[in-house]
Design an enzyme around this catalytic site. Structure first.
Site, short mmCIF file in Angstrom:
data_model
loop_
_atom_site.label_atom_id
_atom_site.label_comp_id
_atom_site.label_asym_id
_atom_site.label_seq_id
_atom_site.Cartn_x
_atom_site.Cartn_y
_atom_site.Cartn_z
N ARG A 168 -1.86 -5.89 1.39
CA ARG A 168 -1.03 -5.51 0.25
C ARG A 168 -1.64 -4.39 -0.60
NH1 ARG A 168 1.32 -7.60 3.17
NH2 ARG A 168 2.68 -9.40 3.09
N SER A 249 7.95 -11.80 -3.37
CA SER A 249 6.84 -12.69 -3.75
C SER A 249 6.18 -12.15 -5.00
CB SER A 249 5.79 -12.76 -2.63
OG SER A 249 6.38 -13.31 -1.49
N GLU A 355 1.96 -9.49 -7.50
CA GLU A 355 2.15 -8.47 -6.47
C GLU A 355 2.99 -7.28 -6.97
OE1 GLU A 355 3.00 -9.90 -2.35
OE2 GLU A 355 4.58 -8.40 -2.40
C1 FAD Z 1 13.88 -10.13 -1.83
C2 FAD Z 1 12.60 -9.37 -1.62
C3 FAD Z 1 11.80 -9.63 -0.49
C4 FAD Z 1 10.61 -8.93 -0.29
N1 FAD Z 1 9.85 -9.21 0.81
C5 FAD Z 1 8.69 -8.53 1.03
C6 FAD Z 1 7.89 -8.82 2.18
O1 FAD Z 1 8.23 -9.66 3.01
N2 FAD Z 1 6.73 -8.14 2.34
C7 FAD Z 1 6.34 -7.19 1.45
O2 FAD Z 1 5.27 -6.60 1.67
N3 FAD Z 1 7.08 -6.88 0.36
C8 FAD Z 1 8.24 -7.52 0.14
N4 FAD Z 1 8.99 -7.25 -0.98
C9 FAD Z 1 8.52 -6.23 -1.95
C10 FAD Z 1 9.13 -4.84 -1.73
O3 FAD Z 1 10.35 -4.91 -1.03
C11 FAD Z 1 8.22 -3.91 -0.96
O4 FAD Z 1 6.99 -3.79 -1.61
C12 FAD Z 1 8.84 -2.50 -0.81
O5 FAD Z 1 8.12 -1.74 0.12
C13 FAD Z 1 8.89 -1.72 -2.11
O6 FAD Z 1 9.54 -0.49 -1.83
P1 FAD Z 1 10.44 0.22 -2.90
O7 FAD Z 1 10.94 1.47 -2.29
O8 FAD Z 1 11.47 -0.71 -3.43
O9 FAD Z 1 9.36 0.55 -4.01
P2 FAD Z 1 9.50 0.41 -5.62
O10 FAD Z 1 9.68 -1.02 -5.97
O11 FAD Z 1 10.50 1.38 -6.13
O12 FAD Z 1 8.05 0.86 -6.05
C14 FAD Z 1 6.93 0.07 -5.75
C15 FAD Z 1 5.66 0.92 -5.91
O13 FAD Z 1 5.68 1.93 -4.91
C16 FAD Z 1 5.63 3.21 -5.52
N5 FAD Z 1 6.48 4.10 -4.75
C17 FAD Z 1 7.73 3.87 -4.28
N6 FAD Z 1 8.18 4.94 -3.61
C18 FAD Z 1 7.19 5.86 -3.64
C19 FAD Z 1 7.04 7.18 -3.14
N7 FAD Z 1 8.01 7.81 -2.44
N8 FAD Z 1 5.87 7.84 -3.39
C20 FAD Z 1 4.87 7.25 -4.08
N9 FAD Z 1 4.95 6.01 -4.58
C21 FAD Z 1 6.10 5.32 -4.37
C22 FAD Z 1 6.14 3.01 -6.94
O14 FAD Z 1 5.61 4.01 -7.81
C23 FAD Z 1 5.59 1.63 -7.25
O15 FAD Z 1 4.23 1.75 -7.61
C24 FAD Z 1 10.20 -7.94 -1.22
C25 FAD Z 1 11.01 -7.67 -2.35
C26 FAD Z 1 12.19 -8.38 -2.54
C27 FAD Z 1 13.03 -8.08 -3.73
#
Ligand code: FAD
Length: 361
Positions: A168, A249, A355
């Protein structure tokens, strides 16, 4: 490139809490990302990069600077012409929906990300916390990350070893937090590769296939099984399901040293309990021997599924997901998080580490 003002961030996140961004831009081209970064720099505004908003808790006071939503699209396979190799390189825009990419990879019979089906968010978000589930993590398949280096004001391609992937975490949420805006991610997948079946729930589901003479499951069947398991746990975004109004999570599984784990296991045993654990990858966490289930710690500290504090609660389907029951503020989510951390610390002497990323706190 259009810079908007006072844009609510809650609707751009899965948890749906928090205030406005003072400035906001949604960007589809690399040049626009550069220009927007310059806008922030010249005005001395703090910059926040938003993907799919699925791992965020935005403060009720919002974000005082510029929030950039990366919407760069496109999935290309530059190695497709090499018909002799089973390795296929996918170059994917940071704004592509992660699960759309997984669906496409599986449809093209390419293995490596099938167990990561159904994770919300963008492709650009996946390297940040080295997204993982059901026995796979993106570090297994990422070849390189193309990013704008805000410190040096130039576009760089970071090969996988430079990304510092661990459980992570990566340089993007660790040592170099805030330095890189991810533009594209390159994944190396295996055409015709077998699906990964490391996770117990998946093994159980496909146990029959293992019987001699039966065909092993296809990538598409594993993808569907993962999505089904996720749906049953509220870990798939399903419109109308209140249990998925979350950030996934909320706490990481703690990694314990051998001595810490022994002490915990003994205390659990004195209550006739056994704590679920699994070996920590030693190369990733040098001193850690075992990871223990954060969900188990939460439930065995008196917080059952559905436990509510005002407008925030624990999901009815998963003890690790904190949900917005409809009209929660970020402060409600934080109050519940604090309560759980205090309870787990009092019961088991372990401080759970959140997380999601806290924005504007
Ligand atoms: C229902 C649910 C289930 C989930 N299951 C999992 C799982 O099984 N495993 C897991 O690991 N995670 C899980 N997650 C967490 C999440 O989906 C992941 O961490 C996902 O990769 C976040 O991506 P995002 O584009 O939504 O990022 P955001 O939430 O928009 O951002 C998260 C972080 O990433 C940074 N970021 C995003 N895009 C960029 C970019 N282009 N450049 C630089 N930094 C960036 C942001 O600045 C922030 O710090 C879950 C979330 C939910 C709501």
């Amino acid at each position: 490139m259009t810079i908007q003002e006072n844009i609510p961030l809650a609707p751009l996140t899965t948890l749906q809490v928090g205030g406005e961004a003072r400035y906001f831009a949604e960007l589809k081209r690399e040049d626009d990302v550069r220009e927007a970064a310059q806008f922030a720099k010249t005005r001395d505004l703090p910059l926040f990069v938003l993907g799919g908003g699925s791992n965020l808790v935005v403060a009720d006071s919002g974000w005082p600077g510029l929030a950039l939503k990366i919407a760069i699209g496109g999935i290309t396979t530059p190695t497709a012409s090499d018909a002799t190799s089973s390795a296929v390189l996918f170059s994917v825009g940071a704004g592509v929906n992660w699960d759309d990419f997984v669906a496409q990879a599986v449809a093209q019979n390419c293995a490596g990300v099938e167990c990561l089906s159904g994770i919300p968010g963008s492709v650009g978000g996946t390297p940040v916390q080295n997204v993982g589930a059901y026995g796979q993590e993106v570090a297994d398949t990422i070849e390189s990350v193309r990013a704008l280096d805000l410190k040096e004001d130039r576009i760089v391609v970071l090969p996988k070893p430079a990304c510092g992937f661990r459980y992570r975490s990566s340089i993007f949420n660790g040592a170099e937090r805030g330095r890189y805006t991810i533009l594209r991610v390159n994944y190396r997948l295996k055409r015709g590769g077998a699906p990964s079946l490391k996770y117990a729930d998946l093994q159980k589901r496909f146990a029959e296939s293992a019987v001699e003479g039966k065909k092993p499951p296809s990538l598409a069947e594993v993808r569907e099984a993962v999505r089904e398991i996720r749906r049953s746990k509220g870990m798939l975004i399903v419109p109308g399901d209140d249990d998925c109004r979350s950030a996934g999570s909320f706490f990481k599984n703690p990694a314990l040293s051998e001595a810490q784990f022994k002490d915990l296991a003994e205390r659990a045993a004195s209550k006739e309990l056994e704590i679920p654990s699994y070996p920590a990858a030693r190369s990733q966490d040098k001193d850690a021997q075992r990871k223990v289930s954060a969900a188990w710690l939460v439930e065995h500290a008196g917080f059952s599924k559905g436990y509510a504090m005002g407008a925030a609660s624990i999901s009815h389907k998963h003890a690790l997901a904190l949900i917005n029951r409809g009209d929660a503020h970020a402060s409600d989510i934080v109050a519940l998080k604090d309560e759980i951390q205090r309870g787990v610390q009092a019961a088991w002497g372990i401080l759970l580490e959140p997380e999601p990323v806290f924005v504007g706190f």
